[in-house]
Design a protein around this motif. Structure first.
Motif, PDB file in Angstrom:
ATOM      1  N   LEU A  56      -0.411 -19.211  31.889  1.00 59.18           N
ATOM      2  CA  LEU A  56      -1.793 -19.582  31.563  1.00 59.18           C
ATOM      3  C   LEU A  56      -2.754 -19.157  32.675  1.00 59.18           C
ATOM      4  CD1 LEU A  56      -1.134 -23.146  30.117  1.00 59.18           C
ATOM      5  CD2 LEU A  56      -1.899 -21.135  28.815  1.00 59.18           C
ATOM      6  N   ARG A  57      -2.366 -19.401  33.929  1.00 56.99           N
ATOM      7  CA  ARG A  57      -3.217 -19.048  35.066  1.00 56.99           C
ATOM      8  C   ARG A  57      -3.433 -17.538  35.132  1.00 56.99           C
ATOM      9  NH1 ARG A  57      -1.794 -16.984  39.550  1.00 56.99           N
ATOM     10  NH2 ARG A  57       0.388 -17.641  39.426  1.00 56.99           N
ATOM     11  N   GLU A  58      -2.364 -16.776  34.975  1.00 60.16           N
ATOM     12  CA  GLU A  58      -2.480 -15.315  35.071  1.00 60.16           C
ATOM     13  C   GLU A  58      -3.364 -14.739  33.965  1.00 60.16           C
ATOM     14  OE1 GLU A  58      -1.721 -13.072  37.302  1.00 60.16           O
ATOM     15  OE2 GLU A  58      -0.735 -14.439  38.688  1.00 60.16           O
ATOM     16  N   VAL A  59      -3.224 -15.255  32.752  1.00 56.05           N
ATOM     17  CA  VAL A  59      -4.090 -14.785  31.663  1.00 56.05           C
ATOM     18  C   VAL A  59      -5.540 -15.050  32.023  1.00 56.05           C
ATOM     19  CG1 VAL A  59      -4.800 -15.193  29.264  1.00 56.05           C
ATOM     20  CG2 VAL A  59      -2.381 -14.893  29.821  1.00 56.05           C
ATOM     21  N   LEU A  60      -5.840 -16.256  32.485  1.00 59.08           N
ATOM     22  CA  LEU A  60      -7.219 -16.600  32.843  1.00 59.08           C
ATOM     23  C   LEU A  60      -7.723 -15.730  33.995  1.00 59.08           C
ATOM     24  CD1 LEU A  60      -9.674 -18.381  32.308  1.00 59.08           C
ATOM     25  CD2 LEU A  60      -8.687 -20.057  33.904  1.00 59.08           C
ATOM     26  N   GLU A  61      -6.918 -15.549  35.040  1.00 59.02           N
ATOM     27  CA  GLU A  61      -7.345 -14.748  36.188  1.00 59.02           C
ATOM     28  C   GLU A  61      -7.579 -13.282  35.819  1.00 59.02           C
ATOM     29  OE1 GLU A  61      -4.475 -15.156  39.350  1.00 59.02           O
ATOM     30  OE2 GLU A  61      -5.029 -17.238  39.735  1.00 59.02           O
ATOM     31  N   GLU A  62      -6.700 -12.727  34.993  1.00 61.17           N
ATOM     32  CA  GLU A  62      -6.789 -11.294  34.702  1.00 61.17           C
ATOM     33  C   GLU A  62      -7.740 -10.966  33.566  1.00 61.17           C
ATOM     34  OE1 GLU A  62      -2.962  -9.431  34.341  1.00 61.17           O
ATOM     35  OE2 GLU A  62      -2.462  -9.857  36.438  1.00 61.17           O
ATOM     36  N   THR A  63      -7.924 -11.899  32.629  1.00 60.65           N
ATOM     37  CA  THR A  63      -8.727 -11.588  31.441  1.00 60.65           C
ATOM     38  C   THR A  63      -9.988 -12.434  31.306  1.00 60.65           C
ATOM     39  OG1 THR A  63      -7.660 -13.184  29.958  1.00 60.65           O
ATOM     40  CG2 THR A  63      -6.590 -11.016  30.195  1.00 60.65           C
ATOM     41  N   GLY A  64     -10.067 -13.541  32.021  1.00 64.45           N
ATOM     42  CA  GLY A  64     -11.179 -14.470  31.829  1.00 64.45           C
ATOM     43  C   GLY A  64     -11.063 -15.265  30.550  1.00 64.45           C
ATOM     44  N   ARG A  65      -9.911 -15.193  29.894  1.00 67.37           N
ATOM     45  CA  ARG A  65      -9.706 -15.832  28.597  1.00 67.37           C
ATOM     46  C   ARG A  65      -8.797 -17.053  28.736  1.00 67.37           C
ATOM     47  NH1 ARG A  65     -13.398 -13.661  25.374  1.00 67.37           N
ATOM     48  NH2 ARG A  65     -12.230 -14.514  23.651  1.00 67.37           N
ATOM     49  N   ASP A  66      -9.134 -18.095  27.993  1.00 69.12           N
ATOM     50  CA  ASP A  66      -8.245 -19.237  27.839  1.00 69.12           C
ATOM     51  C   ASP A  66      -7.334 -18.938  26.658  1.00 69.12           C
ATOM     52  OD1 ASP A  66      -9.255 -21.099  29.844  1.00 69.12           O
ATOM     53  OD2 ASP A  66     -11.072 -21.168  28.608  1.00 69.12           O
ATOM     54  N   CYS A  67      -6.182 -19.596  26.644  1.00 70.19           N
ATOM     55  CA  CYS A  67      -5.265 -19.345  25.538  1.00 70.19           C
ATOM     56  C   CYS A  67      -4.372 -20.546  25.301  1.00 70.19           C
ATOM     57  CB  CYS A  67      -4.419 -18.099  25.803  1.00 70.19           C
ATOM     58  SG  CYS A  67      -3.333 -18.215  27.240  1.00 70.19           S
ATOM     59  N   ALA A  68      -3.754 -20.569  24.136  1.00 70.60           N
ATOM     60  CA  ALA A  68      -2.778 -21.592  23.770  1.00 70.60           C
ATOM     61  C   ALA A  68      -1.422 -20.913  23.664  1.00 70.60           C
ATOM     62  CB  ALA A  68      -3.162 -22.226  22.442  1.00 70.60           C
ATOM     63  N   LEU A  69      -0.477 -21.380  24.481  1.00 70.98           N
ATOM     64  CA  LEU A  69       0.848 -20.772  24.447  1.00 70.98           C
ATOM     65  C   LEU A  69       1.548 -21.085  23.135  1.00 70.98           C
ATOM     66  CD1 LEU A  69       2.333 -21.361  28.017  1.00 70.98           C
ATOM     67  CD2 LEU A  69       1.146 -19.357  27.122  1.00 70.98           C
ATOM     68  N   GLY A  70       2.189 -20.069  22.597  1.00 72.76           N
ATOM     69  CA  GLY A  70       2.983 -20.202  21.390  1.00 72.76           C
ATOM     70  C   GLY A  70       4.448 -19.984  21.724  1.00 72.76           C
ATOM     71  N   PRO A  71       5.168 -19.336  20.830  1.00 71.63           N
ATOM     72  CA  PRO A  71       6.597 -19.136  21.040  1.00 71.63           C
ATOM     73  C   PRO A  71       6.906 -18.282  22.272  1.00 71.63           C
ATOM     74  CG  PRO A  71       5.964 -18.569  18.786  1.00 71.63           C
ATOM     75  CD  PRO A  71       4.708 -18.793  19.551  1.00 71.63           C
ATOM     76  N   ALA A  72       8.037 -18.591  22.894  1.00 71.53           N
ATOM     77  CA  ALA A  72       8.524 -17.762  23.997  1.00 71.53           C
ATOM     78  C   ALA A  72       8.954 -16.411  23.445  1.00 71.53           C
ATOM     79  CB  ALA A  72       9.699 -18.450  24.682  1.00 71.53           C
ATOM     80  N   LEU A  73       8.716 -15.390  24.215  1.00 69.36           N
ATOM     81  CA  LEU A  73       9.145 -14.027  23.898  1.00 69.36           C
ATOM     82  C   LEU A  73      10.286 -13.667  24.848  1.00 69.36           C
ATOM     83  CD1 LEU A  73       5.615 -12.414  23.439  1.00 69.36           C
ATOM     84  CD2 LEU A  73       7.203 -13.182  21.639  1.00 69.36           C
ATOM     85  N   PRO A  74      10.934 -12.529  24.646  1.00 66.06           N
ATOM     86  CA  PRO A  74      12.043 -12.171  25.539  1.00 66.06           C
ATOM     87  C   PRO A  74      11.617 -12.106  27.008  1.00 66.06           C
ATOM     88  CG  PRO A  74      12.047 -10.751  23.616  1.00 66.06           C
ATOM     89  CD  PRO A  74      10.760 -11.554  23.566  1.00 66.06           C
ATOM     90  N   THR A  75      12.511 -12.528  27.872  1.00 68.75           N
ATOM     91  CA  THR A  75      12.337 -12.373  29.308  1.00 68.75           C
ATOM     92  C   THR A  75      12.663 -10.925  29.659  1.00 68.75           C
ATOM     93  OG1 THR A  75      12.872 -14.674  29.743  1.00 68.75           O
ATOM     94  CG2 THR A  75      13.186 -13.128  31.570  1.00 68.75           C
ATOM     95  N   VAL A  76      11.825 -10.330  30.497  1.00 65.92           N
ATOM     96  CA  VAL A  76      12.003  -8.929  30.882  1.00 65.92           C
ATOM     97  C   VAL A  76      12.495  -8.891  32.324  1.00 65.92           C
ATOM     98  CG1 VAL A  76      10.811  -6.719  31.173  1.00 65.92           C
ATOM     99  CG2 VAL A  76      10.188  -8.229  29.281  1.00 65.92           C
ATOM    100  N   ARG A  77      13.507  -8.072  32.558  1.00 69.39           N
ATOM    101  CA  ARG A  77      14.070  -7.921  33.908  1.00 69.39           C
ATOM    102  C   ARG A  77      14.082  -6.453  34.289  1.00 69.39           C
ATOM    103  NH1 ARG A  77      16.800 -11.926  31.257  1.00 69.39           N
ATOM    104  NH2 ARG A  77      16.890 -13.929  32.341  1.00 69.39           N
TER     105      ARG A  77
END
Length: 150
Positions: A56-77
């Motif tokens: 949530l913090r990264e989305v806000l910092e990088e985009t200026g947008r608030d958001c509501a988290l939905g389903p988890a997506l695959p973890t990327v390594r």
């Protein structure tokens, strides 16, 4: 990497909204001038921070947008400078805000899933678009049908 060092931990989102044109959904991508790449908003966890809070913090910092988290997506390594990195992602519905360019992100675009897939720099980020679309198709509440692939 020295013994005992763990992976770099990060979190991010496939940020989406209903298209203002009414034909499916759009995905938000950010351009990072340091790497000259297009990606989903993401970033490293701060000490003691939970993955969801970091996303949530990264989305806000990088985009200026608030958001509501939905389903988890695959973890990327993957590896960065010889060190493993683990990024946990969520689908996240845009809930408002305003973008302002900053030192980390200088541009933001909203694109159809097909166009986003074509713009993303990394293959691993393109695969997240597919995973995101799969979650939309499985969501029990009525969400708009994604724009058809072009």
């Amino acid at each position: 990497m020295t013994p005992g060092d763990g992976p770099v931990l990060a979190a991010g989102c496939v940020l989406w909204r209903v298209s203002p044109c009414g034909d499916g959904v759009e995905i938000c991508l950010v351009h990072r001038p340091k790497y000259d790449d297009w990606s989903h908003p993401k970033g490293k966890l701060k000490r003691g921070e939970e993955f969801r809070a970091a996303a949530l913090r990264e989305v806000l910092e990088e985009t200026g947008r608030d958001c509501a988290l939905g389903p988890a997506l695959p973890t990327v390594r993957y590896e960065v400078d010889g060190r493993p990195k683990e990024v946990r992602y969520w689908a996240a519905r845009d809930t408002g805000g305003s973008f302002a360019p900053n030192s980390e992100v200088d541009r933001l675009v909203w694109l159809s899933p097909a166009a986003a897939r074509g713009r993303l720099t990394q293959i691993r980020d393109r695969e997240l678009v597919t995973a995101f679309l799969d979650t939309l198709n499985r969501t029990p509440e009525r969400t708009p049908d994604p724009a058809p692939e072009r």
